[in-house]
Design an enzyme around this catalytic site. Structure first.
Site, PDB file in Angstrom:
ATOM      1  N   ASP A  31      73.355  58.513-106.948  1.00  0.00           N
ATOM      2  CA  ASP A  31      73.715  57.097-106.809  1.00  0.00           C
ATOM      3  C   ASP A  31      72.525  56.242-107.231  1.00  0.00           C
ATOM      4  OD1 ASP A  31      74.513  54.494-105.811  1.00  0.00           O
ATOM      5  OD2 ASP A  31      75.951  55.531-104.525  1.00  0.00           O
ATOM      6  N   SER A  72      79.323  50.895-106.158  1.00  0.00           N
ATOM      7  CA  SER A  72      79.584  52.341-106.111  1.00  0.00           C
ATOM      8  C   SER A  72      81.058  52.652-105.895  1.00  0.00           C
ATOM      9  CB  SER A  72      78.759  52.990-104.997  1.00  0.00           C
ATOM     10  OG  SER A  72      77.402  52.914-105.311  1.00  0.00           O
ATOM     11  N   THR A 125      80.901  56.380-102.385  1.00  0.00           N
ATOM     12  CA  THR A 125      80.978  57.424-103.424  1.00  0.00           C
ATOM     13  C   THR A 125      81.860  58.608-102.995  1.00  0.00           C
ATOM     14  OG1 THR A 125      78.772  56.737-104.105  1.00  0.00           O
ATOM     15  CG2 THR A 125      79.614  58.788-105.063  1.00  0.00           C
ATOM     16  N   GLU A 237      76.383  64.498-103.846  1.00  0.00           N
ATOM     17  CA  GLU A 237      75.761  63.199-104.129  1.00  0.00           C
ATOM     18  C   GLU A 237      74.340  63.093-103.575  1.00  0.00           C
ATOM     19  OE1 GLU A 237      77.101  59.709-102.051  1.00  0.00           O
ATOM     20  OE2 GLU A 237      76.458  58.363-103.643  1.00  0.00           O
ATOM     21  N   ASP A 242      69.804  55.336-104.723  1.00  0.00           N
ATOM     22  CA  ASP A 242      70.254  53.933-104.770  1.00  0.00           C
ATOM     23  C   ASP A 242      69.529  53.054-103.747  1.00  0.00           C
ATOM     24  OD1 ASP A 242      72.300  51.782-105.408  1.00  0.00           O
ATOM     25  OD2 ASP A 242      72.830  52.137-103.319  1.00  0.00           O
ATOM     26  N   HIS A 246      67.358  49.649-104.168  1.00  0.00           N
ATOM     27  CA  HIS A 246      67.595  48.377-103.464  1.00  0.00           C
ATOM     28  C   HIS A 246      66.326  47.905-102.751  1.00  0.00           C
ATOM     29  CE1 HIS A 246      71.916  47.718-103.951  1.00  0.00           C
ATOM     30  NE2 HIS A 246      72.128  49.009-103.751  1.00  0.00           N
ATOM     31  N   HIS A 285      75.665  54.066-111.479  1.00  0.00           N
ATOM     32  CA  HIS A 285      75.047  52.851-112.042  1.00  0.00           C
ATOM     33  C   HIS A 285      73.559  52.993-111.837  1.00  0.00           C
ATOM     34  CE1 HIS A 285      74.434  51.799-107.896  1.00  0.00           C
ATOM     35  NE2 HIS A 285      75.731  51.983-107.679  1.00  0.00           N
TER      36      HIS A 285
END
Ligand code: MG
Ligand code: ZN
Length: 349
Positions: A31, A72, A125, A237, A242, A246, A285
């Protein structure tokens, strides 16, 4: 005579090929894992990543139906079900029609199916593979849908959404076919056909704050279990790459990528030994608008800058290995990842 003989050789070879089981699929989603996350992770790790051993590389366009910058949920739905949909929505199209996921299609074909994540199991996800909800934040509803689903094995945090609910239901008791394990040892030992492993009651902590068990061990054990008697599909995952993005935290990104890289190594090792397993590694992404802006190769030092506290719209890489891996070359929409996996399990060319 020789021609006649070679004709039979070719015929019997084709019969052999056509009788082969559909390939196993290991889909690994980092992610928020863009090229900068991979590049910093690689240089920080002695200039190497297991991704260098993959056969093909492609690029995936991640925009959603309503935004250039996806979340996501929309990108997870695109990869799981092959439709571009609205940000925040899970497993449904823009008209709220439920979409069948690749996991569900595999299950219909009598595969074993599993999900292993380092976030809560109800997070966007993984949810895209078993749930259909208008908002990714409907966690209790997502949990209910998992409890009624036919996923054979799942690992992740978020037990509280199952047994500390507003509706007072205890979904763990309702999931009577499942064996719930509480440690890596129990997970390894159980012979159950349906296994749930809640690693944390809520959201698992970051790796560099002590999250366990390792995604590497969880992946290895899960592959062992799912491959016992038939073909399988698993989505693994690396959820928190991710969150490092952030937070604009290089160390968070590096520690999460490092763990994901080790898990990918286990998947690749399995695929190499098995010979009929397709491994796909990609991202939903990029996060953070991260740039590798300096460092030192010999000393495995990297520096990074971030341009965003959210996701960005740059294409993300897709690495593939095994049968049908050549399909994943080129540039395509994230929805094509679903199409290509479907081609593989249908045995088309
Ligand atoms: Mg995620
Ligand atoms: Zn994010």
């Amino acid at each position: 005579m020789q021609n006649f003989f070679s004709f039979f050789l070719i015929l019997s070879f084709q019969l052999l090929v056509s009788q082969q089981n559909p390939p196993n699929i290991i889909l690994m989603i980092g992610d928020g894992m863009g090229l900068s996350q991979i590049s910093t992770g690689m240089y920080a790790n002695g200039n190497k990543t297991i991704l260098e051993e993959f056969e093909y590389v492609g690029l995936s366009k991640t925009h959603s139906l309503d935004y250039l910058i996806t979340d996501s949920a929309a990108s997870g739905t695109a990869m799981a079900s092959g439709v571009k949909t609205l940000n925040r929505t899970v497993g449904i199209d823009e008209n709220k029609n439920k979409q069948k996921s690749i996991l569900e299609i595999c299950k219909e074909k009598d595969f074993n199916v599993g999900l292993v994540v380092t976030s809560e199991i109800v997070h966007a996800t993984p949810a895209c593979f078993y749930a259909n909800v208008p908002s990714r934040y409907d966690y209790e509803d997502i949990a209910l849908q998992l409890s009624e689903h036919s996923v054979d094995l799942f690992v992740g945090g978020g037990e509280d959404y199952f047994n500390k609910r507003k509706d007072k239901r205890n979904l763990l008791e309702e999931m009577s076919g499942y064996t719930f394990v509480n440690s890596l040892e129990e997970f390894n030992k159980t012979k159950s056909k349906k296994i749930g492993f809640f690693t944390y009651p809520g959201e698992p902590p970051p790796k560099n704050l002590g999250r366990g068990p390792s995604l590497e061990s969880l992946t290895e054990i899960s592959l062992n279990k799912l491959s016992k008697d038939k073909s399988f599909f698993i989505m693994v995952e690396g959820s928190q790459i991710d969150w490092g993005g952030h937070d604009n935290s290089l160390n968070y990104v590096l520690s999460e990528f490092k763990e994901f890289d080790l898990a990918i190594a286990k998947a690749l090792e399995f695929a190499k030994a098995d010979g009929n397993t397709l491994v796909i590694v990609t991202a939903d992404h990029e996060t953070g608008g991260m740039a590798l802006s300096g460092g030192n190769v010999k000393r495995s030092r990297v520096r990074a800058d971030f341009t965003s506290g959210s996701h960005t719209g740059t294409m993300v890489p897709v690495f593939s290995y095994g049968p049908y891996s050549n399909l994943f070359r080129g540039i395509y929409d994230n929805t094509a990842i679903f199409d290509k996996m479907l081609t593989a399990i249908n045995g088309e060319r």
